[in-house]
Design an enzyme around this catalytic site. Structure first.
Site, PDB file in Angstrom:
ATOM      1  N   CYS A 170       4.046  -2.391   8.153  1.00 61.55           N
ATOM      2  CA  CYS A 170       3.435  -1.159   7.631  1.00 61.55           C
ATOM      3  C   CYS A 170       2.828  -0.330   8.767  1.00 61.55           C
ATOM      4  O   CYS A 170       2.323  -0.886   9.755  1.00 61.55           O
ATOM      5  CB  CYS A 170       2.351  -1.535   6.625  1.00 61.55           C
ATOM      6  SG  CYS A 170       1.502  -0.120   5.915  1.00 61.55           S
ATOM      7  N   CYS A 211       0.851  -1.187   0.000  1.00 57.77           N
ATOM      8  CA  CYS A 211       0.000   0.000   0.000  1.00 57.77           C
ATOM      9  C   CYS A 211       0.895   1.249   0.000  1.00 57.77           C
ATOM     10  O   CYS A 211       2.122   1.144   0.035  1.00 57.77           O
ATOM     11  CB  CYS A 211      -0.962  -0.006   1.181  1.00 57.77           C
ATOM     12  SG  CYS A 211      -0.263   0.567   2.732  1.00 57.77           S
ATOM     13  N   CYS A 269      12.812  19.853 -14.736  1.00 55.06           N
ATOM     14  CA  CYS A 269      12.614  20.295 -16.107  1.00 55.06           C
ATOM     15  C   CYS A 269      11.134  20.598 -16.289  1.00 55.06           C
ATOM     16  O   CYS A 269      10.328  19.690 -16.501  1.00 55.06           O
ATOM     17  CB  CYS A 269      13.068  19.208 -17.082  1.00 55.06           C
ATOM     18  SG  CYS A 269      12.797  19.674 -18.785  1.00 55.06           S
ATOM     19  N   CYS A 299       3.137   1.312   2.932  1.00 51.73           N
ATOM     20  CA  CYS A 299       4.149   0.248   3.011  1.00 51.73           C
ATOM     21  C   CYS A 299       5.502   0.756   2.524  1.00 51.73           C
ATOM     22  O   CYS A 299       6.532   0.469   3.105  1.00 51.73           O
ATOM     23  CB  CYS A 299       3.743  -0.941   2.144  1.00 51.73           C
ATOM     24  SG  CYS A 299       2.482  -1.983   2.865  1.00 51.73           S
ATOM     25  N   CYS A 307      -3.747  -2.245   6.961  1.00 52.64           N
ATOM     26  CA  CYS A 307      -2.926  -2.925   5.964  1.00 52.64           C
ATOM     27  C   CYS A 307      -2.383  -4.217   6.560  1.00 52.64           C
ATOM     28  O   CYS A 307      -2.451  -5.280   5.932  1.00 52.64           O
ATOM     29  CB  CYS A 307      -1.790  -2.015   5.501  1.00 52.64           C
ATOM     30  SG  CYS A 307      -0.656  -2.791   4.330  1.00 52.64           S
TER      31      CYS A 307
END
Ligand code: ZN
Length: 211
Positions: free
Chosen positions: A115, A38, A62, A41, A120
């Site tokens: 995580c 995710c 740029c 993570c 998650c």
């Protein structure tokens, strides 16, 4: 990050995408909570270190490349979203774009067991117990031939006139070959033309009259 948190909580599959600070690279990423990494993570540096984006130095940016890079990444995002929603082709888990080398890396990033997002981690544990099922990405096996029942406009595919002569598989560069070759000119050119005769115009007219 808020979208990531919400999707992890709901188990909602989504696409994340971005263009790098240098404006010449970008990526898209399919996030399936618990299955692929995710946003939390493996977050971009600026998010992880909680530095204010505005304080980042922008040397080497740029500006001229930004619209084109964004356009290309947006196109990749839209294309993969269509593939996912309509179920054709192979959906990329991660597709990068490096404008400087025209390099498009693809990979699959596993979720991080440590995580920061608790949802998650929960989803990761749930997915471990679950038997492997196709997650929509790479769901090639249920691909069906596209058949259009209605054809109001009478559109149909026709074969080429020329028989398929095996084109010489000329490799231009590594991984690049000709998609088709121009057929060689046929020797019976002018076959539709009337052959020359020695007959005069009057004789030809008489022949026409006899028909
Ligand atoms: Zn995560």
């Amino acid at each position: 990050m808020a979208i990531n948190t919400a999707c992890n909580e709901l188990g909602q599959t989504w696409f994340e995408s971005g263009v790098a600070e240098n404006a010449v690279s970008g990526h898209i990423q399919l996030i399936v909570p618990g299955v692929t990494a995710c946003f939390a993570c493996a977050p971009p540096l600026v998010v992880a270190s909680q530095i204010d984006e505005k304080t980042l130095k922008r040397e080497g940016v740029c500006a001229a490349s930004l619209p084109t890079t964004m356009g290309i990444v947006a196109g990749m995002l839209a294309q993969n979203t269509l593939k996912k929603l309509l179920g054709f082709g192979t959906v990329s888990y991660y597709l990068g774009y490096n404008a400087m080398q025209d390099f498009f890396p693809t990979m699959r990033i596993k979720p991080n067991p440590t995580c920061d997002d608790s949802n998650c981690r929960t989803k990761q544990l749930e997915m471990k117990d679950r038997p492997q099922t196709p997650t929509g990405a790479a769901n090639k096996e249920d691909e069906e031939d596209v058949v259009h029942e209605d054809n109001d406009w009478g559109i149909s595919l026709v074969g080429e006139n020329e028989p398929d002569v095996e084109p010489e598989e000329k490799e231009i560069a590594t991984g690049i070959k000709l998609a088709y070759t121009v057929p060689a000119p046929t020797s019976d050119d002018g076959g539709d033309l009337v052959q020359d005769t020695e007959l005069s115009l009057e004789e030809l007219q008489r022949q026409m009259g006899n028909l």
